[in-house]
Design an enzyme around this catalytic site. Structure first.
Site, short mmCIF file in Angstrom:
data_model
loop_
_atom_site.label_atom_id
_atom_site.label_comp_id
_atom_site.label_asym_id
_atom_site.label_seq_id
_atom_site.Cartn_x
_atom_site.Cartn_y
_atom_site.Cartn_z
N ARG A 271 -1.84 0.24 -11.20
CA ARG A 271 -3.11 0.45 -10.49
C ARG A 271 -3.50 1.92 -10.64
O ARG A 271 -2.94 2.79 -10.00
CB ARG A 271 -2.94 0.06 -9.02
N HIS A 275 -5.38 2.22 -3.72
CA HIS A 275 -5.31 0.83 -3.24
C HIS A 275 -6.70 0.29 -2.92
O HIS A 275 -7.08 -0.80 -3.33
CB HIS A 275 -4.42 0.77 -2.00
N TYR A 284 1.56 9.33 -2.09
CA TYR A 284 2.79 8.62 -2.46
C TYR A 284 3.05 8.55 -3.97
O TYR A 284 4.02 7.93 -4.40
CB TYR A 284 2.79 7.19 -1.88
#
Length: 378
Positions: A271, A275, A284
């Site tokens: 990805r 998100h 992260y």
């Protein structure tokens, strides 16, 4: 006295509980993700299919960019981008026959559009305007599913019911790696294997369940290995290789349609975007990791293959970009129009026969709307 109660009657012994029902070896996935592009297998790939995949990838990348921009303009409440995962999205749509069903997750808007759903209608749920935004039966695309993995048992149920009716239908259910940690995932795989339902499970392993990396979700060798525990074959594929994903999915769909039962496919992808537009991915993961995956971009991989084989020139690339831009312009124009919404539609498609509670809520809302339309009392 029954036959089994007679002295000396034959009493067959059941097999030990630990005895395997089948040889697990054929169910195991390959050690490395299957690839086509850049290998000898690429020469056997259908040129027409490769061009369709390429056009779909270019269109999909532009669709993701435009939908993301619409969130920044306040025209979309949220958008889970599939940038970097377009190969899985487009291949899933092209691997199905018209009579088959697609069960997408919230990140699979692009797969729904590639299946034929109107781009604006596919975004209606994410805009907050409608329960779904399109007729699932028209394109055989189930509603985009926001709760993780709950679409998987639905896919199994539809496929099992279709087989009981004698319908030649396969269901393809899409889910992310985070969804494999949900109970619905395990229940769906177990039912599918026991019933030998014609279902294909496609797991897009993009590395993170929001901010949780895969290593903190499972200790399995791969997600594809989980298939063995349920008695179905597992396949591991390079999720950025559109030709490989299409081939593996098509094989699994044919296997299911022929009565061979379900298959679990893990596509290794990434990805690129956050998100959703509400996520800060820099908390992260680092930029270097994202840049590494940009070097394995699904569009670049396929474009290189087509160019090397003389199947794509600059005019062909520009045509794909022009078509994608025309789609984006139409999407942008129509999304900038305020829709005419009827609040009473909230109750239209909940039950075939409204419950007493639903009728009470409907009447209450109608009374409030009527009071508003009459204006304040003087």
């Amino acid at each position: 006295m029954t036959v089994m109660e007679q002295r000396g009657a034959y009493r067959p012994s059941p097999p030990p509980a630990w005895q395997p029902r089948m040889d697990p070896a054929p169910l195991l996935p390959d050690a490395e993700p299957y690839r086509v592009l850049g290998t000898e297998a690429a020469a056997k790939a259908d040129p027409g299919l490769l061009r369709r995949l390429y056009a779909g990838l270019v269109r999909g990348r532009r669709y993701n960019a435009q939908a993301t921009a619409l969130t920044k303009q306040g025209r979309l409440a949220v958008y889970p981008s599939s940038t970097g995962q377009e190969a899985c999205e487009i291949a899933a749509a092209l691997a199905l026959e018209e009579r088959d069903w697609l069960f997408p997750s919230y990140r699979d808007t692009l797969a729904a559009v590639a299946r034929g759903v109107d781009p604006v209608a596919a975004l209606t749920l994410l805009r907050g305007d409608w329960h779904t935004g399109y007729d699932p039966h028209e394109h055989r695309v189930a509603p985009l599913c926001t709760p993780l993995a709950t679409q998987l048992p639905h896919a199994v149920g539809l496929a099992h019911a279709a087989r009981l009716k004698g319908d030649d239908v396969v269901a393809l259910a899409m889910v992310g790696d985070g969804g494999t940690s949900e109970g619905d995932f395990h229940e769906a795989l177990n039912f599918a294997a026991v019933w030998q339902a014609p279902v294909v499970f496609l797991v897009q392993n993009n590395g993170f369940a929001i901010s949780v990396p895969l290593a903190k979700q499972t200790a399995a060798p791969s997600l594809a290995h989980k298939a063995v525990g349920y008695g179905m074959p597992g396949r591991l594929v390079d999720g950025n290789d559109a030709a490989a994903v299409h081939e593996v999915l098509s094989d699994a769909v044919r296997h299911a349609r022929a009565g061979g039962g379900p298959t679990l496919i893990e596509a290794i992808t990434y990805r690129i975007d956050a998100h959703t537009n509400a996520d800060d991915a820099t908390r992260y993961r680092g930029d270097s990791e994202v840049d590494t995956w940009r070097g394995h971009d699904p569009i670049a991989l396929l474009e290189h293959e087509l160019t090397e084989r003389g199947l794509l020139d600059e005019a062909g690339k520009q045509a794909a970009r022009d078509a994608a831009e025309a789609m984006a312009a139409d999407l942008r124009e129509r999304m900038n129009q305020d829709p005419a919404l009827d609040p009473m539609d909230l109750f239209t498609h909940v039950y075939a026969e409204p419950t007493p509670q639903l009728r009470e809520q409907r009447d209450q809302l109608q009374a409030e709307l009527d009071a508003e339309s009459e204006g304040p009392h003087r």
